[in-house]
Design an enzyme around this catalytic site. Structure first.
Site, short mmCIF file in Angstrom:
data_model
loop_
_atom_site.label_atom_id
_atom_site.label_comp_id
_atom_site.label_asym_id
_atom_site.label_seq_id
_atom_site.Cartn_x
_atom_site.Cartn_y
_atom_site.Cartn_z
N ASP A 61 -3.20 -7.85 17.89
CA ASP A 61 -1.75 -7.77 17.68
C ASP A 61 -1.18 -9.19 17.60
OD1 ASP A 61 1.00 -7.31 17.99
OD2 ASP A 61 0.66 -5.62 19.35
N ILE A 62 -0.33 -9.45 16.61
CA ILE A 62 0.28 -10.79 16.54
C ILE A 62 1.19 -11.05 17.73
CG2 ILE A 62 0.16 -11.23 14.05
CD1 ILE A 62 3.17 -10.32 14.02
N TYR A 98 14.79 -4.21 8.69
CA TYR A 98 13.76 -4.97 7.97
C TYR A 98 14.39 -6.12 7.17
CZ TYR A 98 10.13 -5.59 4.30
OH TYR A 98 9.21 -6.09 3.41
P1 NAD Z 1 1.30 -3.24 4.65
O1 NAD Z 1 2.12 -2.32 5.49
O2 NAD Z 1 0.34 -2.65 3.71
O3 NAD Z 1 0.54 -4.28 5.58
C1 NAD Z 1 1.09 -4.81 6.75
C2 NAD Z 1 -0.05 -5.01 7.71
O4 NAD Z 1 0.49 -5.58 8.91
C3 NAD Z 1 -0.74 -3.69 8.11
O5 NAD Z 1 -2.12 -3.74 7.83
C4 NAD Z 1 -0.47 -3.58 9.60
O6 NAD Z 1 -1.54 -3.01 10.33
C5 NAD Z 1 -0.25 -5.03 9.98
N1 NAD Z 1 0.51 -5.16 11.22
C6 NAD Z 1 1.65 -4.53 11.54
N2 NAD Z 1 2.02 -4.86 12.79
C7 NAD Z 1 1.09 -5.73 13.26
C8 NAD Z 1 0.93 -6.43 14.48
N3 NAD Z 1 1.78 -6.29 15.50
N4 NAD Z 1 -0.14 -7.24 14.63
C9 NAD Z 1 -1.05 -7.38 13.61
N5 NAD Z 1 -0.93 -6.74 12.44
C10 NAD Z 1 0.13 -5.92 12.27
O7 NAD Z 1 2.33 -4.18 3.88
P2 NAD Z 1 2.08 -5.10 2.61
O8 NAD Z 1 2.65 -4.40 1.46
O9 NAD Z 1 0.69 -5.60 2.58
O10 NAD Z 1 3.09 -6.27 2.97
C11 NAD Z 1 2.66 -7.49 3.51
C12 NAD Z 1 3.88 -8.37 3.69
O11 NAD Z 1 4.58 -8.50 2.45
C13 NAD Z 1 4.89 -7.81 4.68
O12 NAD Z 1 5.45 -8.88 5.40
C14 NAD Z 1 5.93 -7.18 3.80
O13 NAD Z 1 7.18 -7.17 4.42
C15 NAD Z 1 5.91 -8.12 2.61
N6 NAD Z 1 6.42 -7.48 1.39
C16 NAD Z 1 5.77 -6.42 0.83
C17 NAD Z 1 6.28 -5.82 -0.30
C18 NAD Z 1 5.61 -4.65 -0.95
O14 NAD Z 1 6.21 -4.02 -1.84
N7 NAD Z 1 4.39 -4.29 -0.57
C19 NAD Z 1 7.45 -6.32 -0.88
C20 NAD Z 1 8.10 -7.39 -0.27
C21 NAD Z 1 7.56 -7.98 0.86
N1 SER Z 2 8.16 -2.60 -0.46
C1 SER Z 2 8.89 -3.09 0.66
C2 SER Z 2 9.64 -2.00 1.36
O1 SER Z 2 10.09 -1.11 0.68
C3 SER Z 2 9.89 -4.13 0.21
O2 SER Z 2 9.84 -5.20 1.03
O3 SER Z 2 9.79 -2.05 2.54
#
Ligand code: NAD
Ligand code: SER
Length: 343
Positions: free
Chosen positions: A53-54, A153
């Site tokens: 966990d972070i 968020y």
């Molecule tokens: P995701 O939900 O697939 O991955 C997030 C990961 O974080 C998961 O594997 C989860 O297990 C891990 N996580 C959550 N809480 C944790 C904790 N306490 N300790 C360690 N790990 C933890 O999301 P993603 O799509 O891969 O997104 C990655 C990043 O990019 C995030 O910060 C998200 O906000 C950002 N983002 C994603 C999108 C998108 O459309 N996918 C768009 C904008 C921004």
């Molecule tokens: N795909 C992401 C969400 O909907 C955007 O940061 O939460």
């Protein structure tokens, strides 16, 4: 002696998996990955994975004694829909977790006398438009417009952008001996679409969910109205943007936070793209008013002029290439393989 490494938090998630696949192909530093969950077996040999966990301060303290991080890709977060169901937990993970990682990067930058690069994915959720009339009027937003998020968020992302800037420019500003500061850079992403993973817990998820459902022959009820317009990007472009931003010389950057985007389309247009590829797809629209309210507050387009002019950002996949060359063939292949009987 500490081992040099690139740290990826949230590495088991959608972006993390794509980033590991890409970075491990390059002649780069060893990858140290951290996530609550395991890494898929096909990627496990490409990194050293820590399940954790972070928010675990003892774990972070141990990692600092063992590793010297050149770059931290801090991806761990709770996404937007999930954060609305557990706002206090979201604040802990998204803000306290980011603060803890920024402190790690600040400490390491100071100790080695060289900035650690801290790359942070922010989001279209950092915006907050008050109503649909203004969303239609102010269609394409620059980084500084309408930064009034209405989700936990979005608040978390906007604040973490500011925290990163604080740690990279103003940390210990009253000390006589100013420390070497970390190098914080952030991208505001639109909704991302991967051919290989399906999102969960986000509010842009209806696009990828619709496509993956159609490829599996499953009916899909879209949770937003047909006229909902949001910006999207194919996952390979998201990874390219992260790596490109990490590599730009600091003197070329006019800001710390950049919009990046590829194409915008309505949910009806998304359905039409899906039907073009999978003519038997069953897509209906059953808007969830609460999730609809969130996407209505997000801009239809992101203005990414600053990224394009300052560091040459350009997505490789526009709408048609994204569907025709990346999403549809790879998703088709993925589910075709899964449908084959095990031998
Ligand atoms: P995701 O939900 O697939 O991955 C997030 C990961 O974080 C998961 O594997 C989860 O297990 C891990 N996580 C959550 N809480 C944790 C904790 N306490 N300790 C360690 N790990 C933890 O999301 P993603 O799509 O891969 O997104 C990655 C990043 O990019 C995030 O910060 C998200 O906000 C950002 N983002 C994603 C999108 C998108 O459309 N996918 C768009 C904008 C921004
Ligand atoms: N795909 C992401 C969400 O909907 C955007 O940061 O939460």
């Amino acid at each position: 002696m500490r081992k040099k490494a690139i740290l990826i938090t949230g590495a088991s998630g959608e972006i993390g998996q794509a980033l590991i696949a890409n970075l491990s192909e390059q002649q780069s530093l060893p990858l140290l990955t951290l996530d609550l969950h395991t890494i898929p077996p096909e990627l496990a040999g490409r990194c050293t994975h820590i399940g954790g966990d972070i928010l675990d301060s003892k774990l972070l303290a141990r990692l600092v004694t063992e590793y010297d991080f050149e770059i931290i890709f801090h991806l761990a977060a709770l996404l937007s829909t999930r954060s609305e169901f557990s706002p206090e937990l979201a604040h802990q993970v998204n803000v306290d977790g980011t603060l803890a990682l920024l402190q790690v990067a600040a400490e390491q930058s100071q100790r080695r006398g060289k900035p650690v690069s801290f790359i942070f994915p922010s989001s279209v959720a950092a915006y907050g438009l008050p109503n649909l009339a203004i969303k239609a009027r102010d269609y394409r937003l620059k980084e500084w417009q309408w930064a009034n998020p209405s989700t936990m968020y979005g608040c978390n992302k906007l604040y973490c952008e500011q925290l990163g800037i604080y740690y990279s420019k103003h940390y210990q500003q009253l000390s006589v001996n100013r420390p070497v500061m970390l190098d914080f850079r952030s991208l505001r992403f639109p909704g991302l679409i991967s051919a290989y993973t399906v999102p969960s817990g986000g509010t842009t998820d209806y696009g990828p969910e619709m496509l993956h459902a159609a490829a599996q022959g499953k009916p899909y009820a879209c949770f937003v109205r047909e006229d909902t317009v949001l910006p999207f990007m194919a996952m390979p472009d998201a990874v390219t943007a992260l790596l490109q931003l990490a590599a730009v010389p600091a003197e070329s950057l006019g800001r710390a936070v950049y919009n990046v985007t590829s194409f915008s389309l309505s949910a009806a247009d998304f359905r039409d793209q899906v039907l073009h590829a999978f003519p038997d797809a069953q897509v209906t629209f059953e808007p969830d008013l609460r999730r609809q309210g969130i996407v209505d507050s997000w801009p239809a387009e992101l203005d990414d002029t600053a990224a394009r002019t300052e560091w040459g950002w350009a997505p490789a996949y526009d709408l048609q290439r994204a569907f025709d060359e990346y999403l549809v063939p790879n998703i088709r292949q993925r589910y075709h393989h899964e449908a084959q009987p095990a031998k």
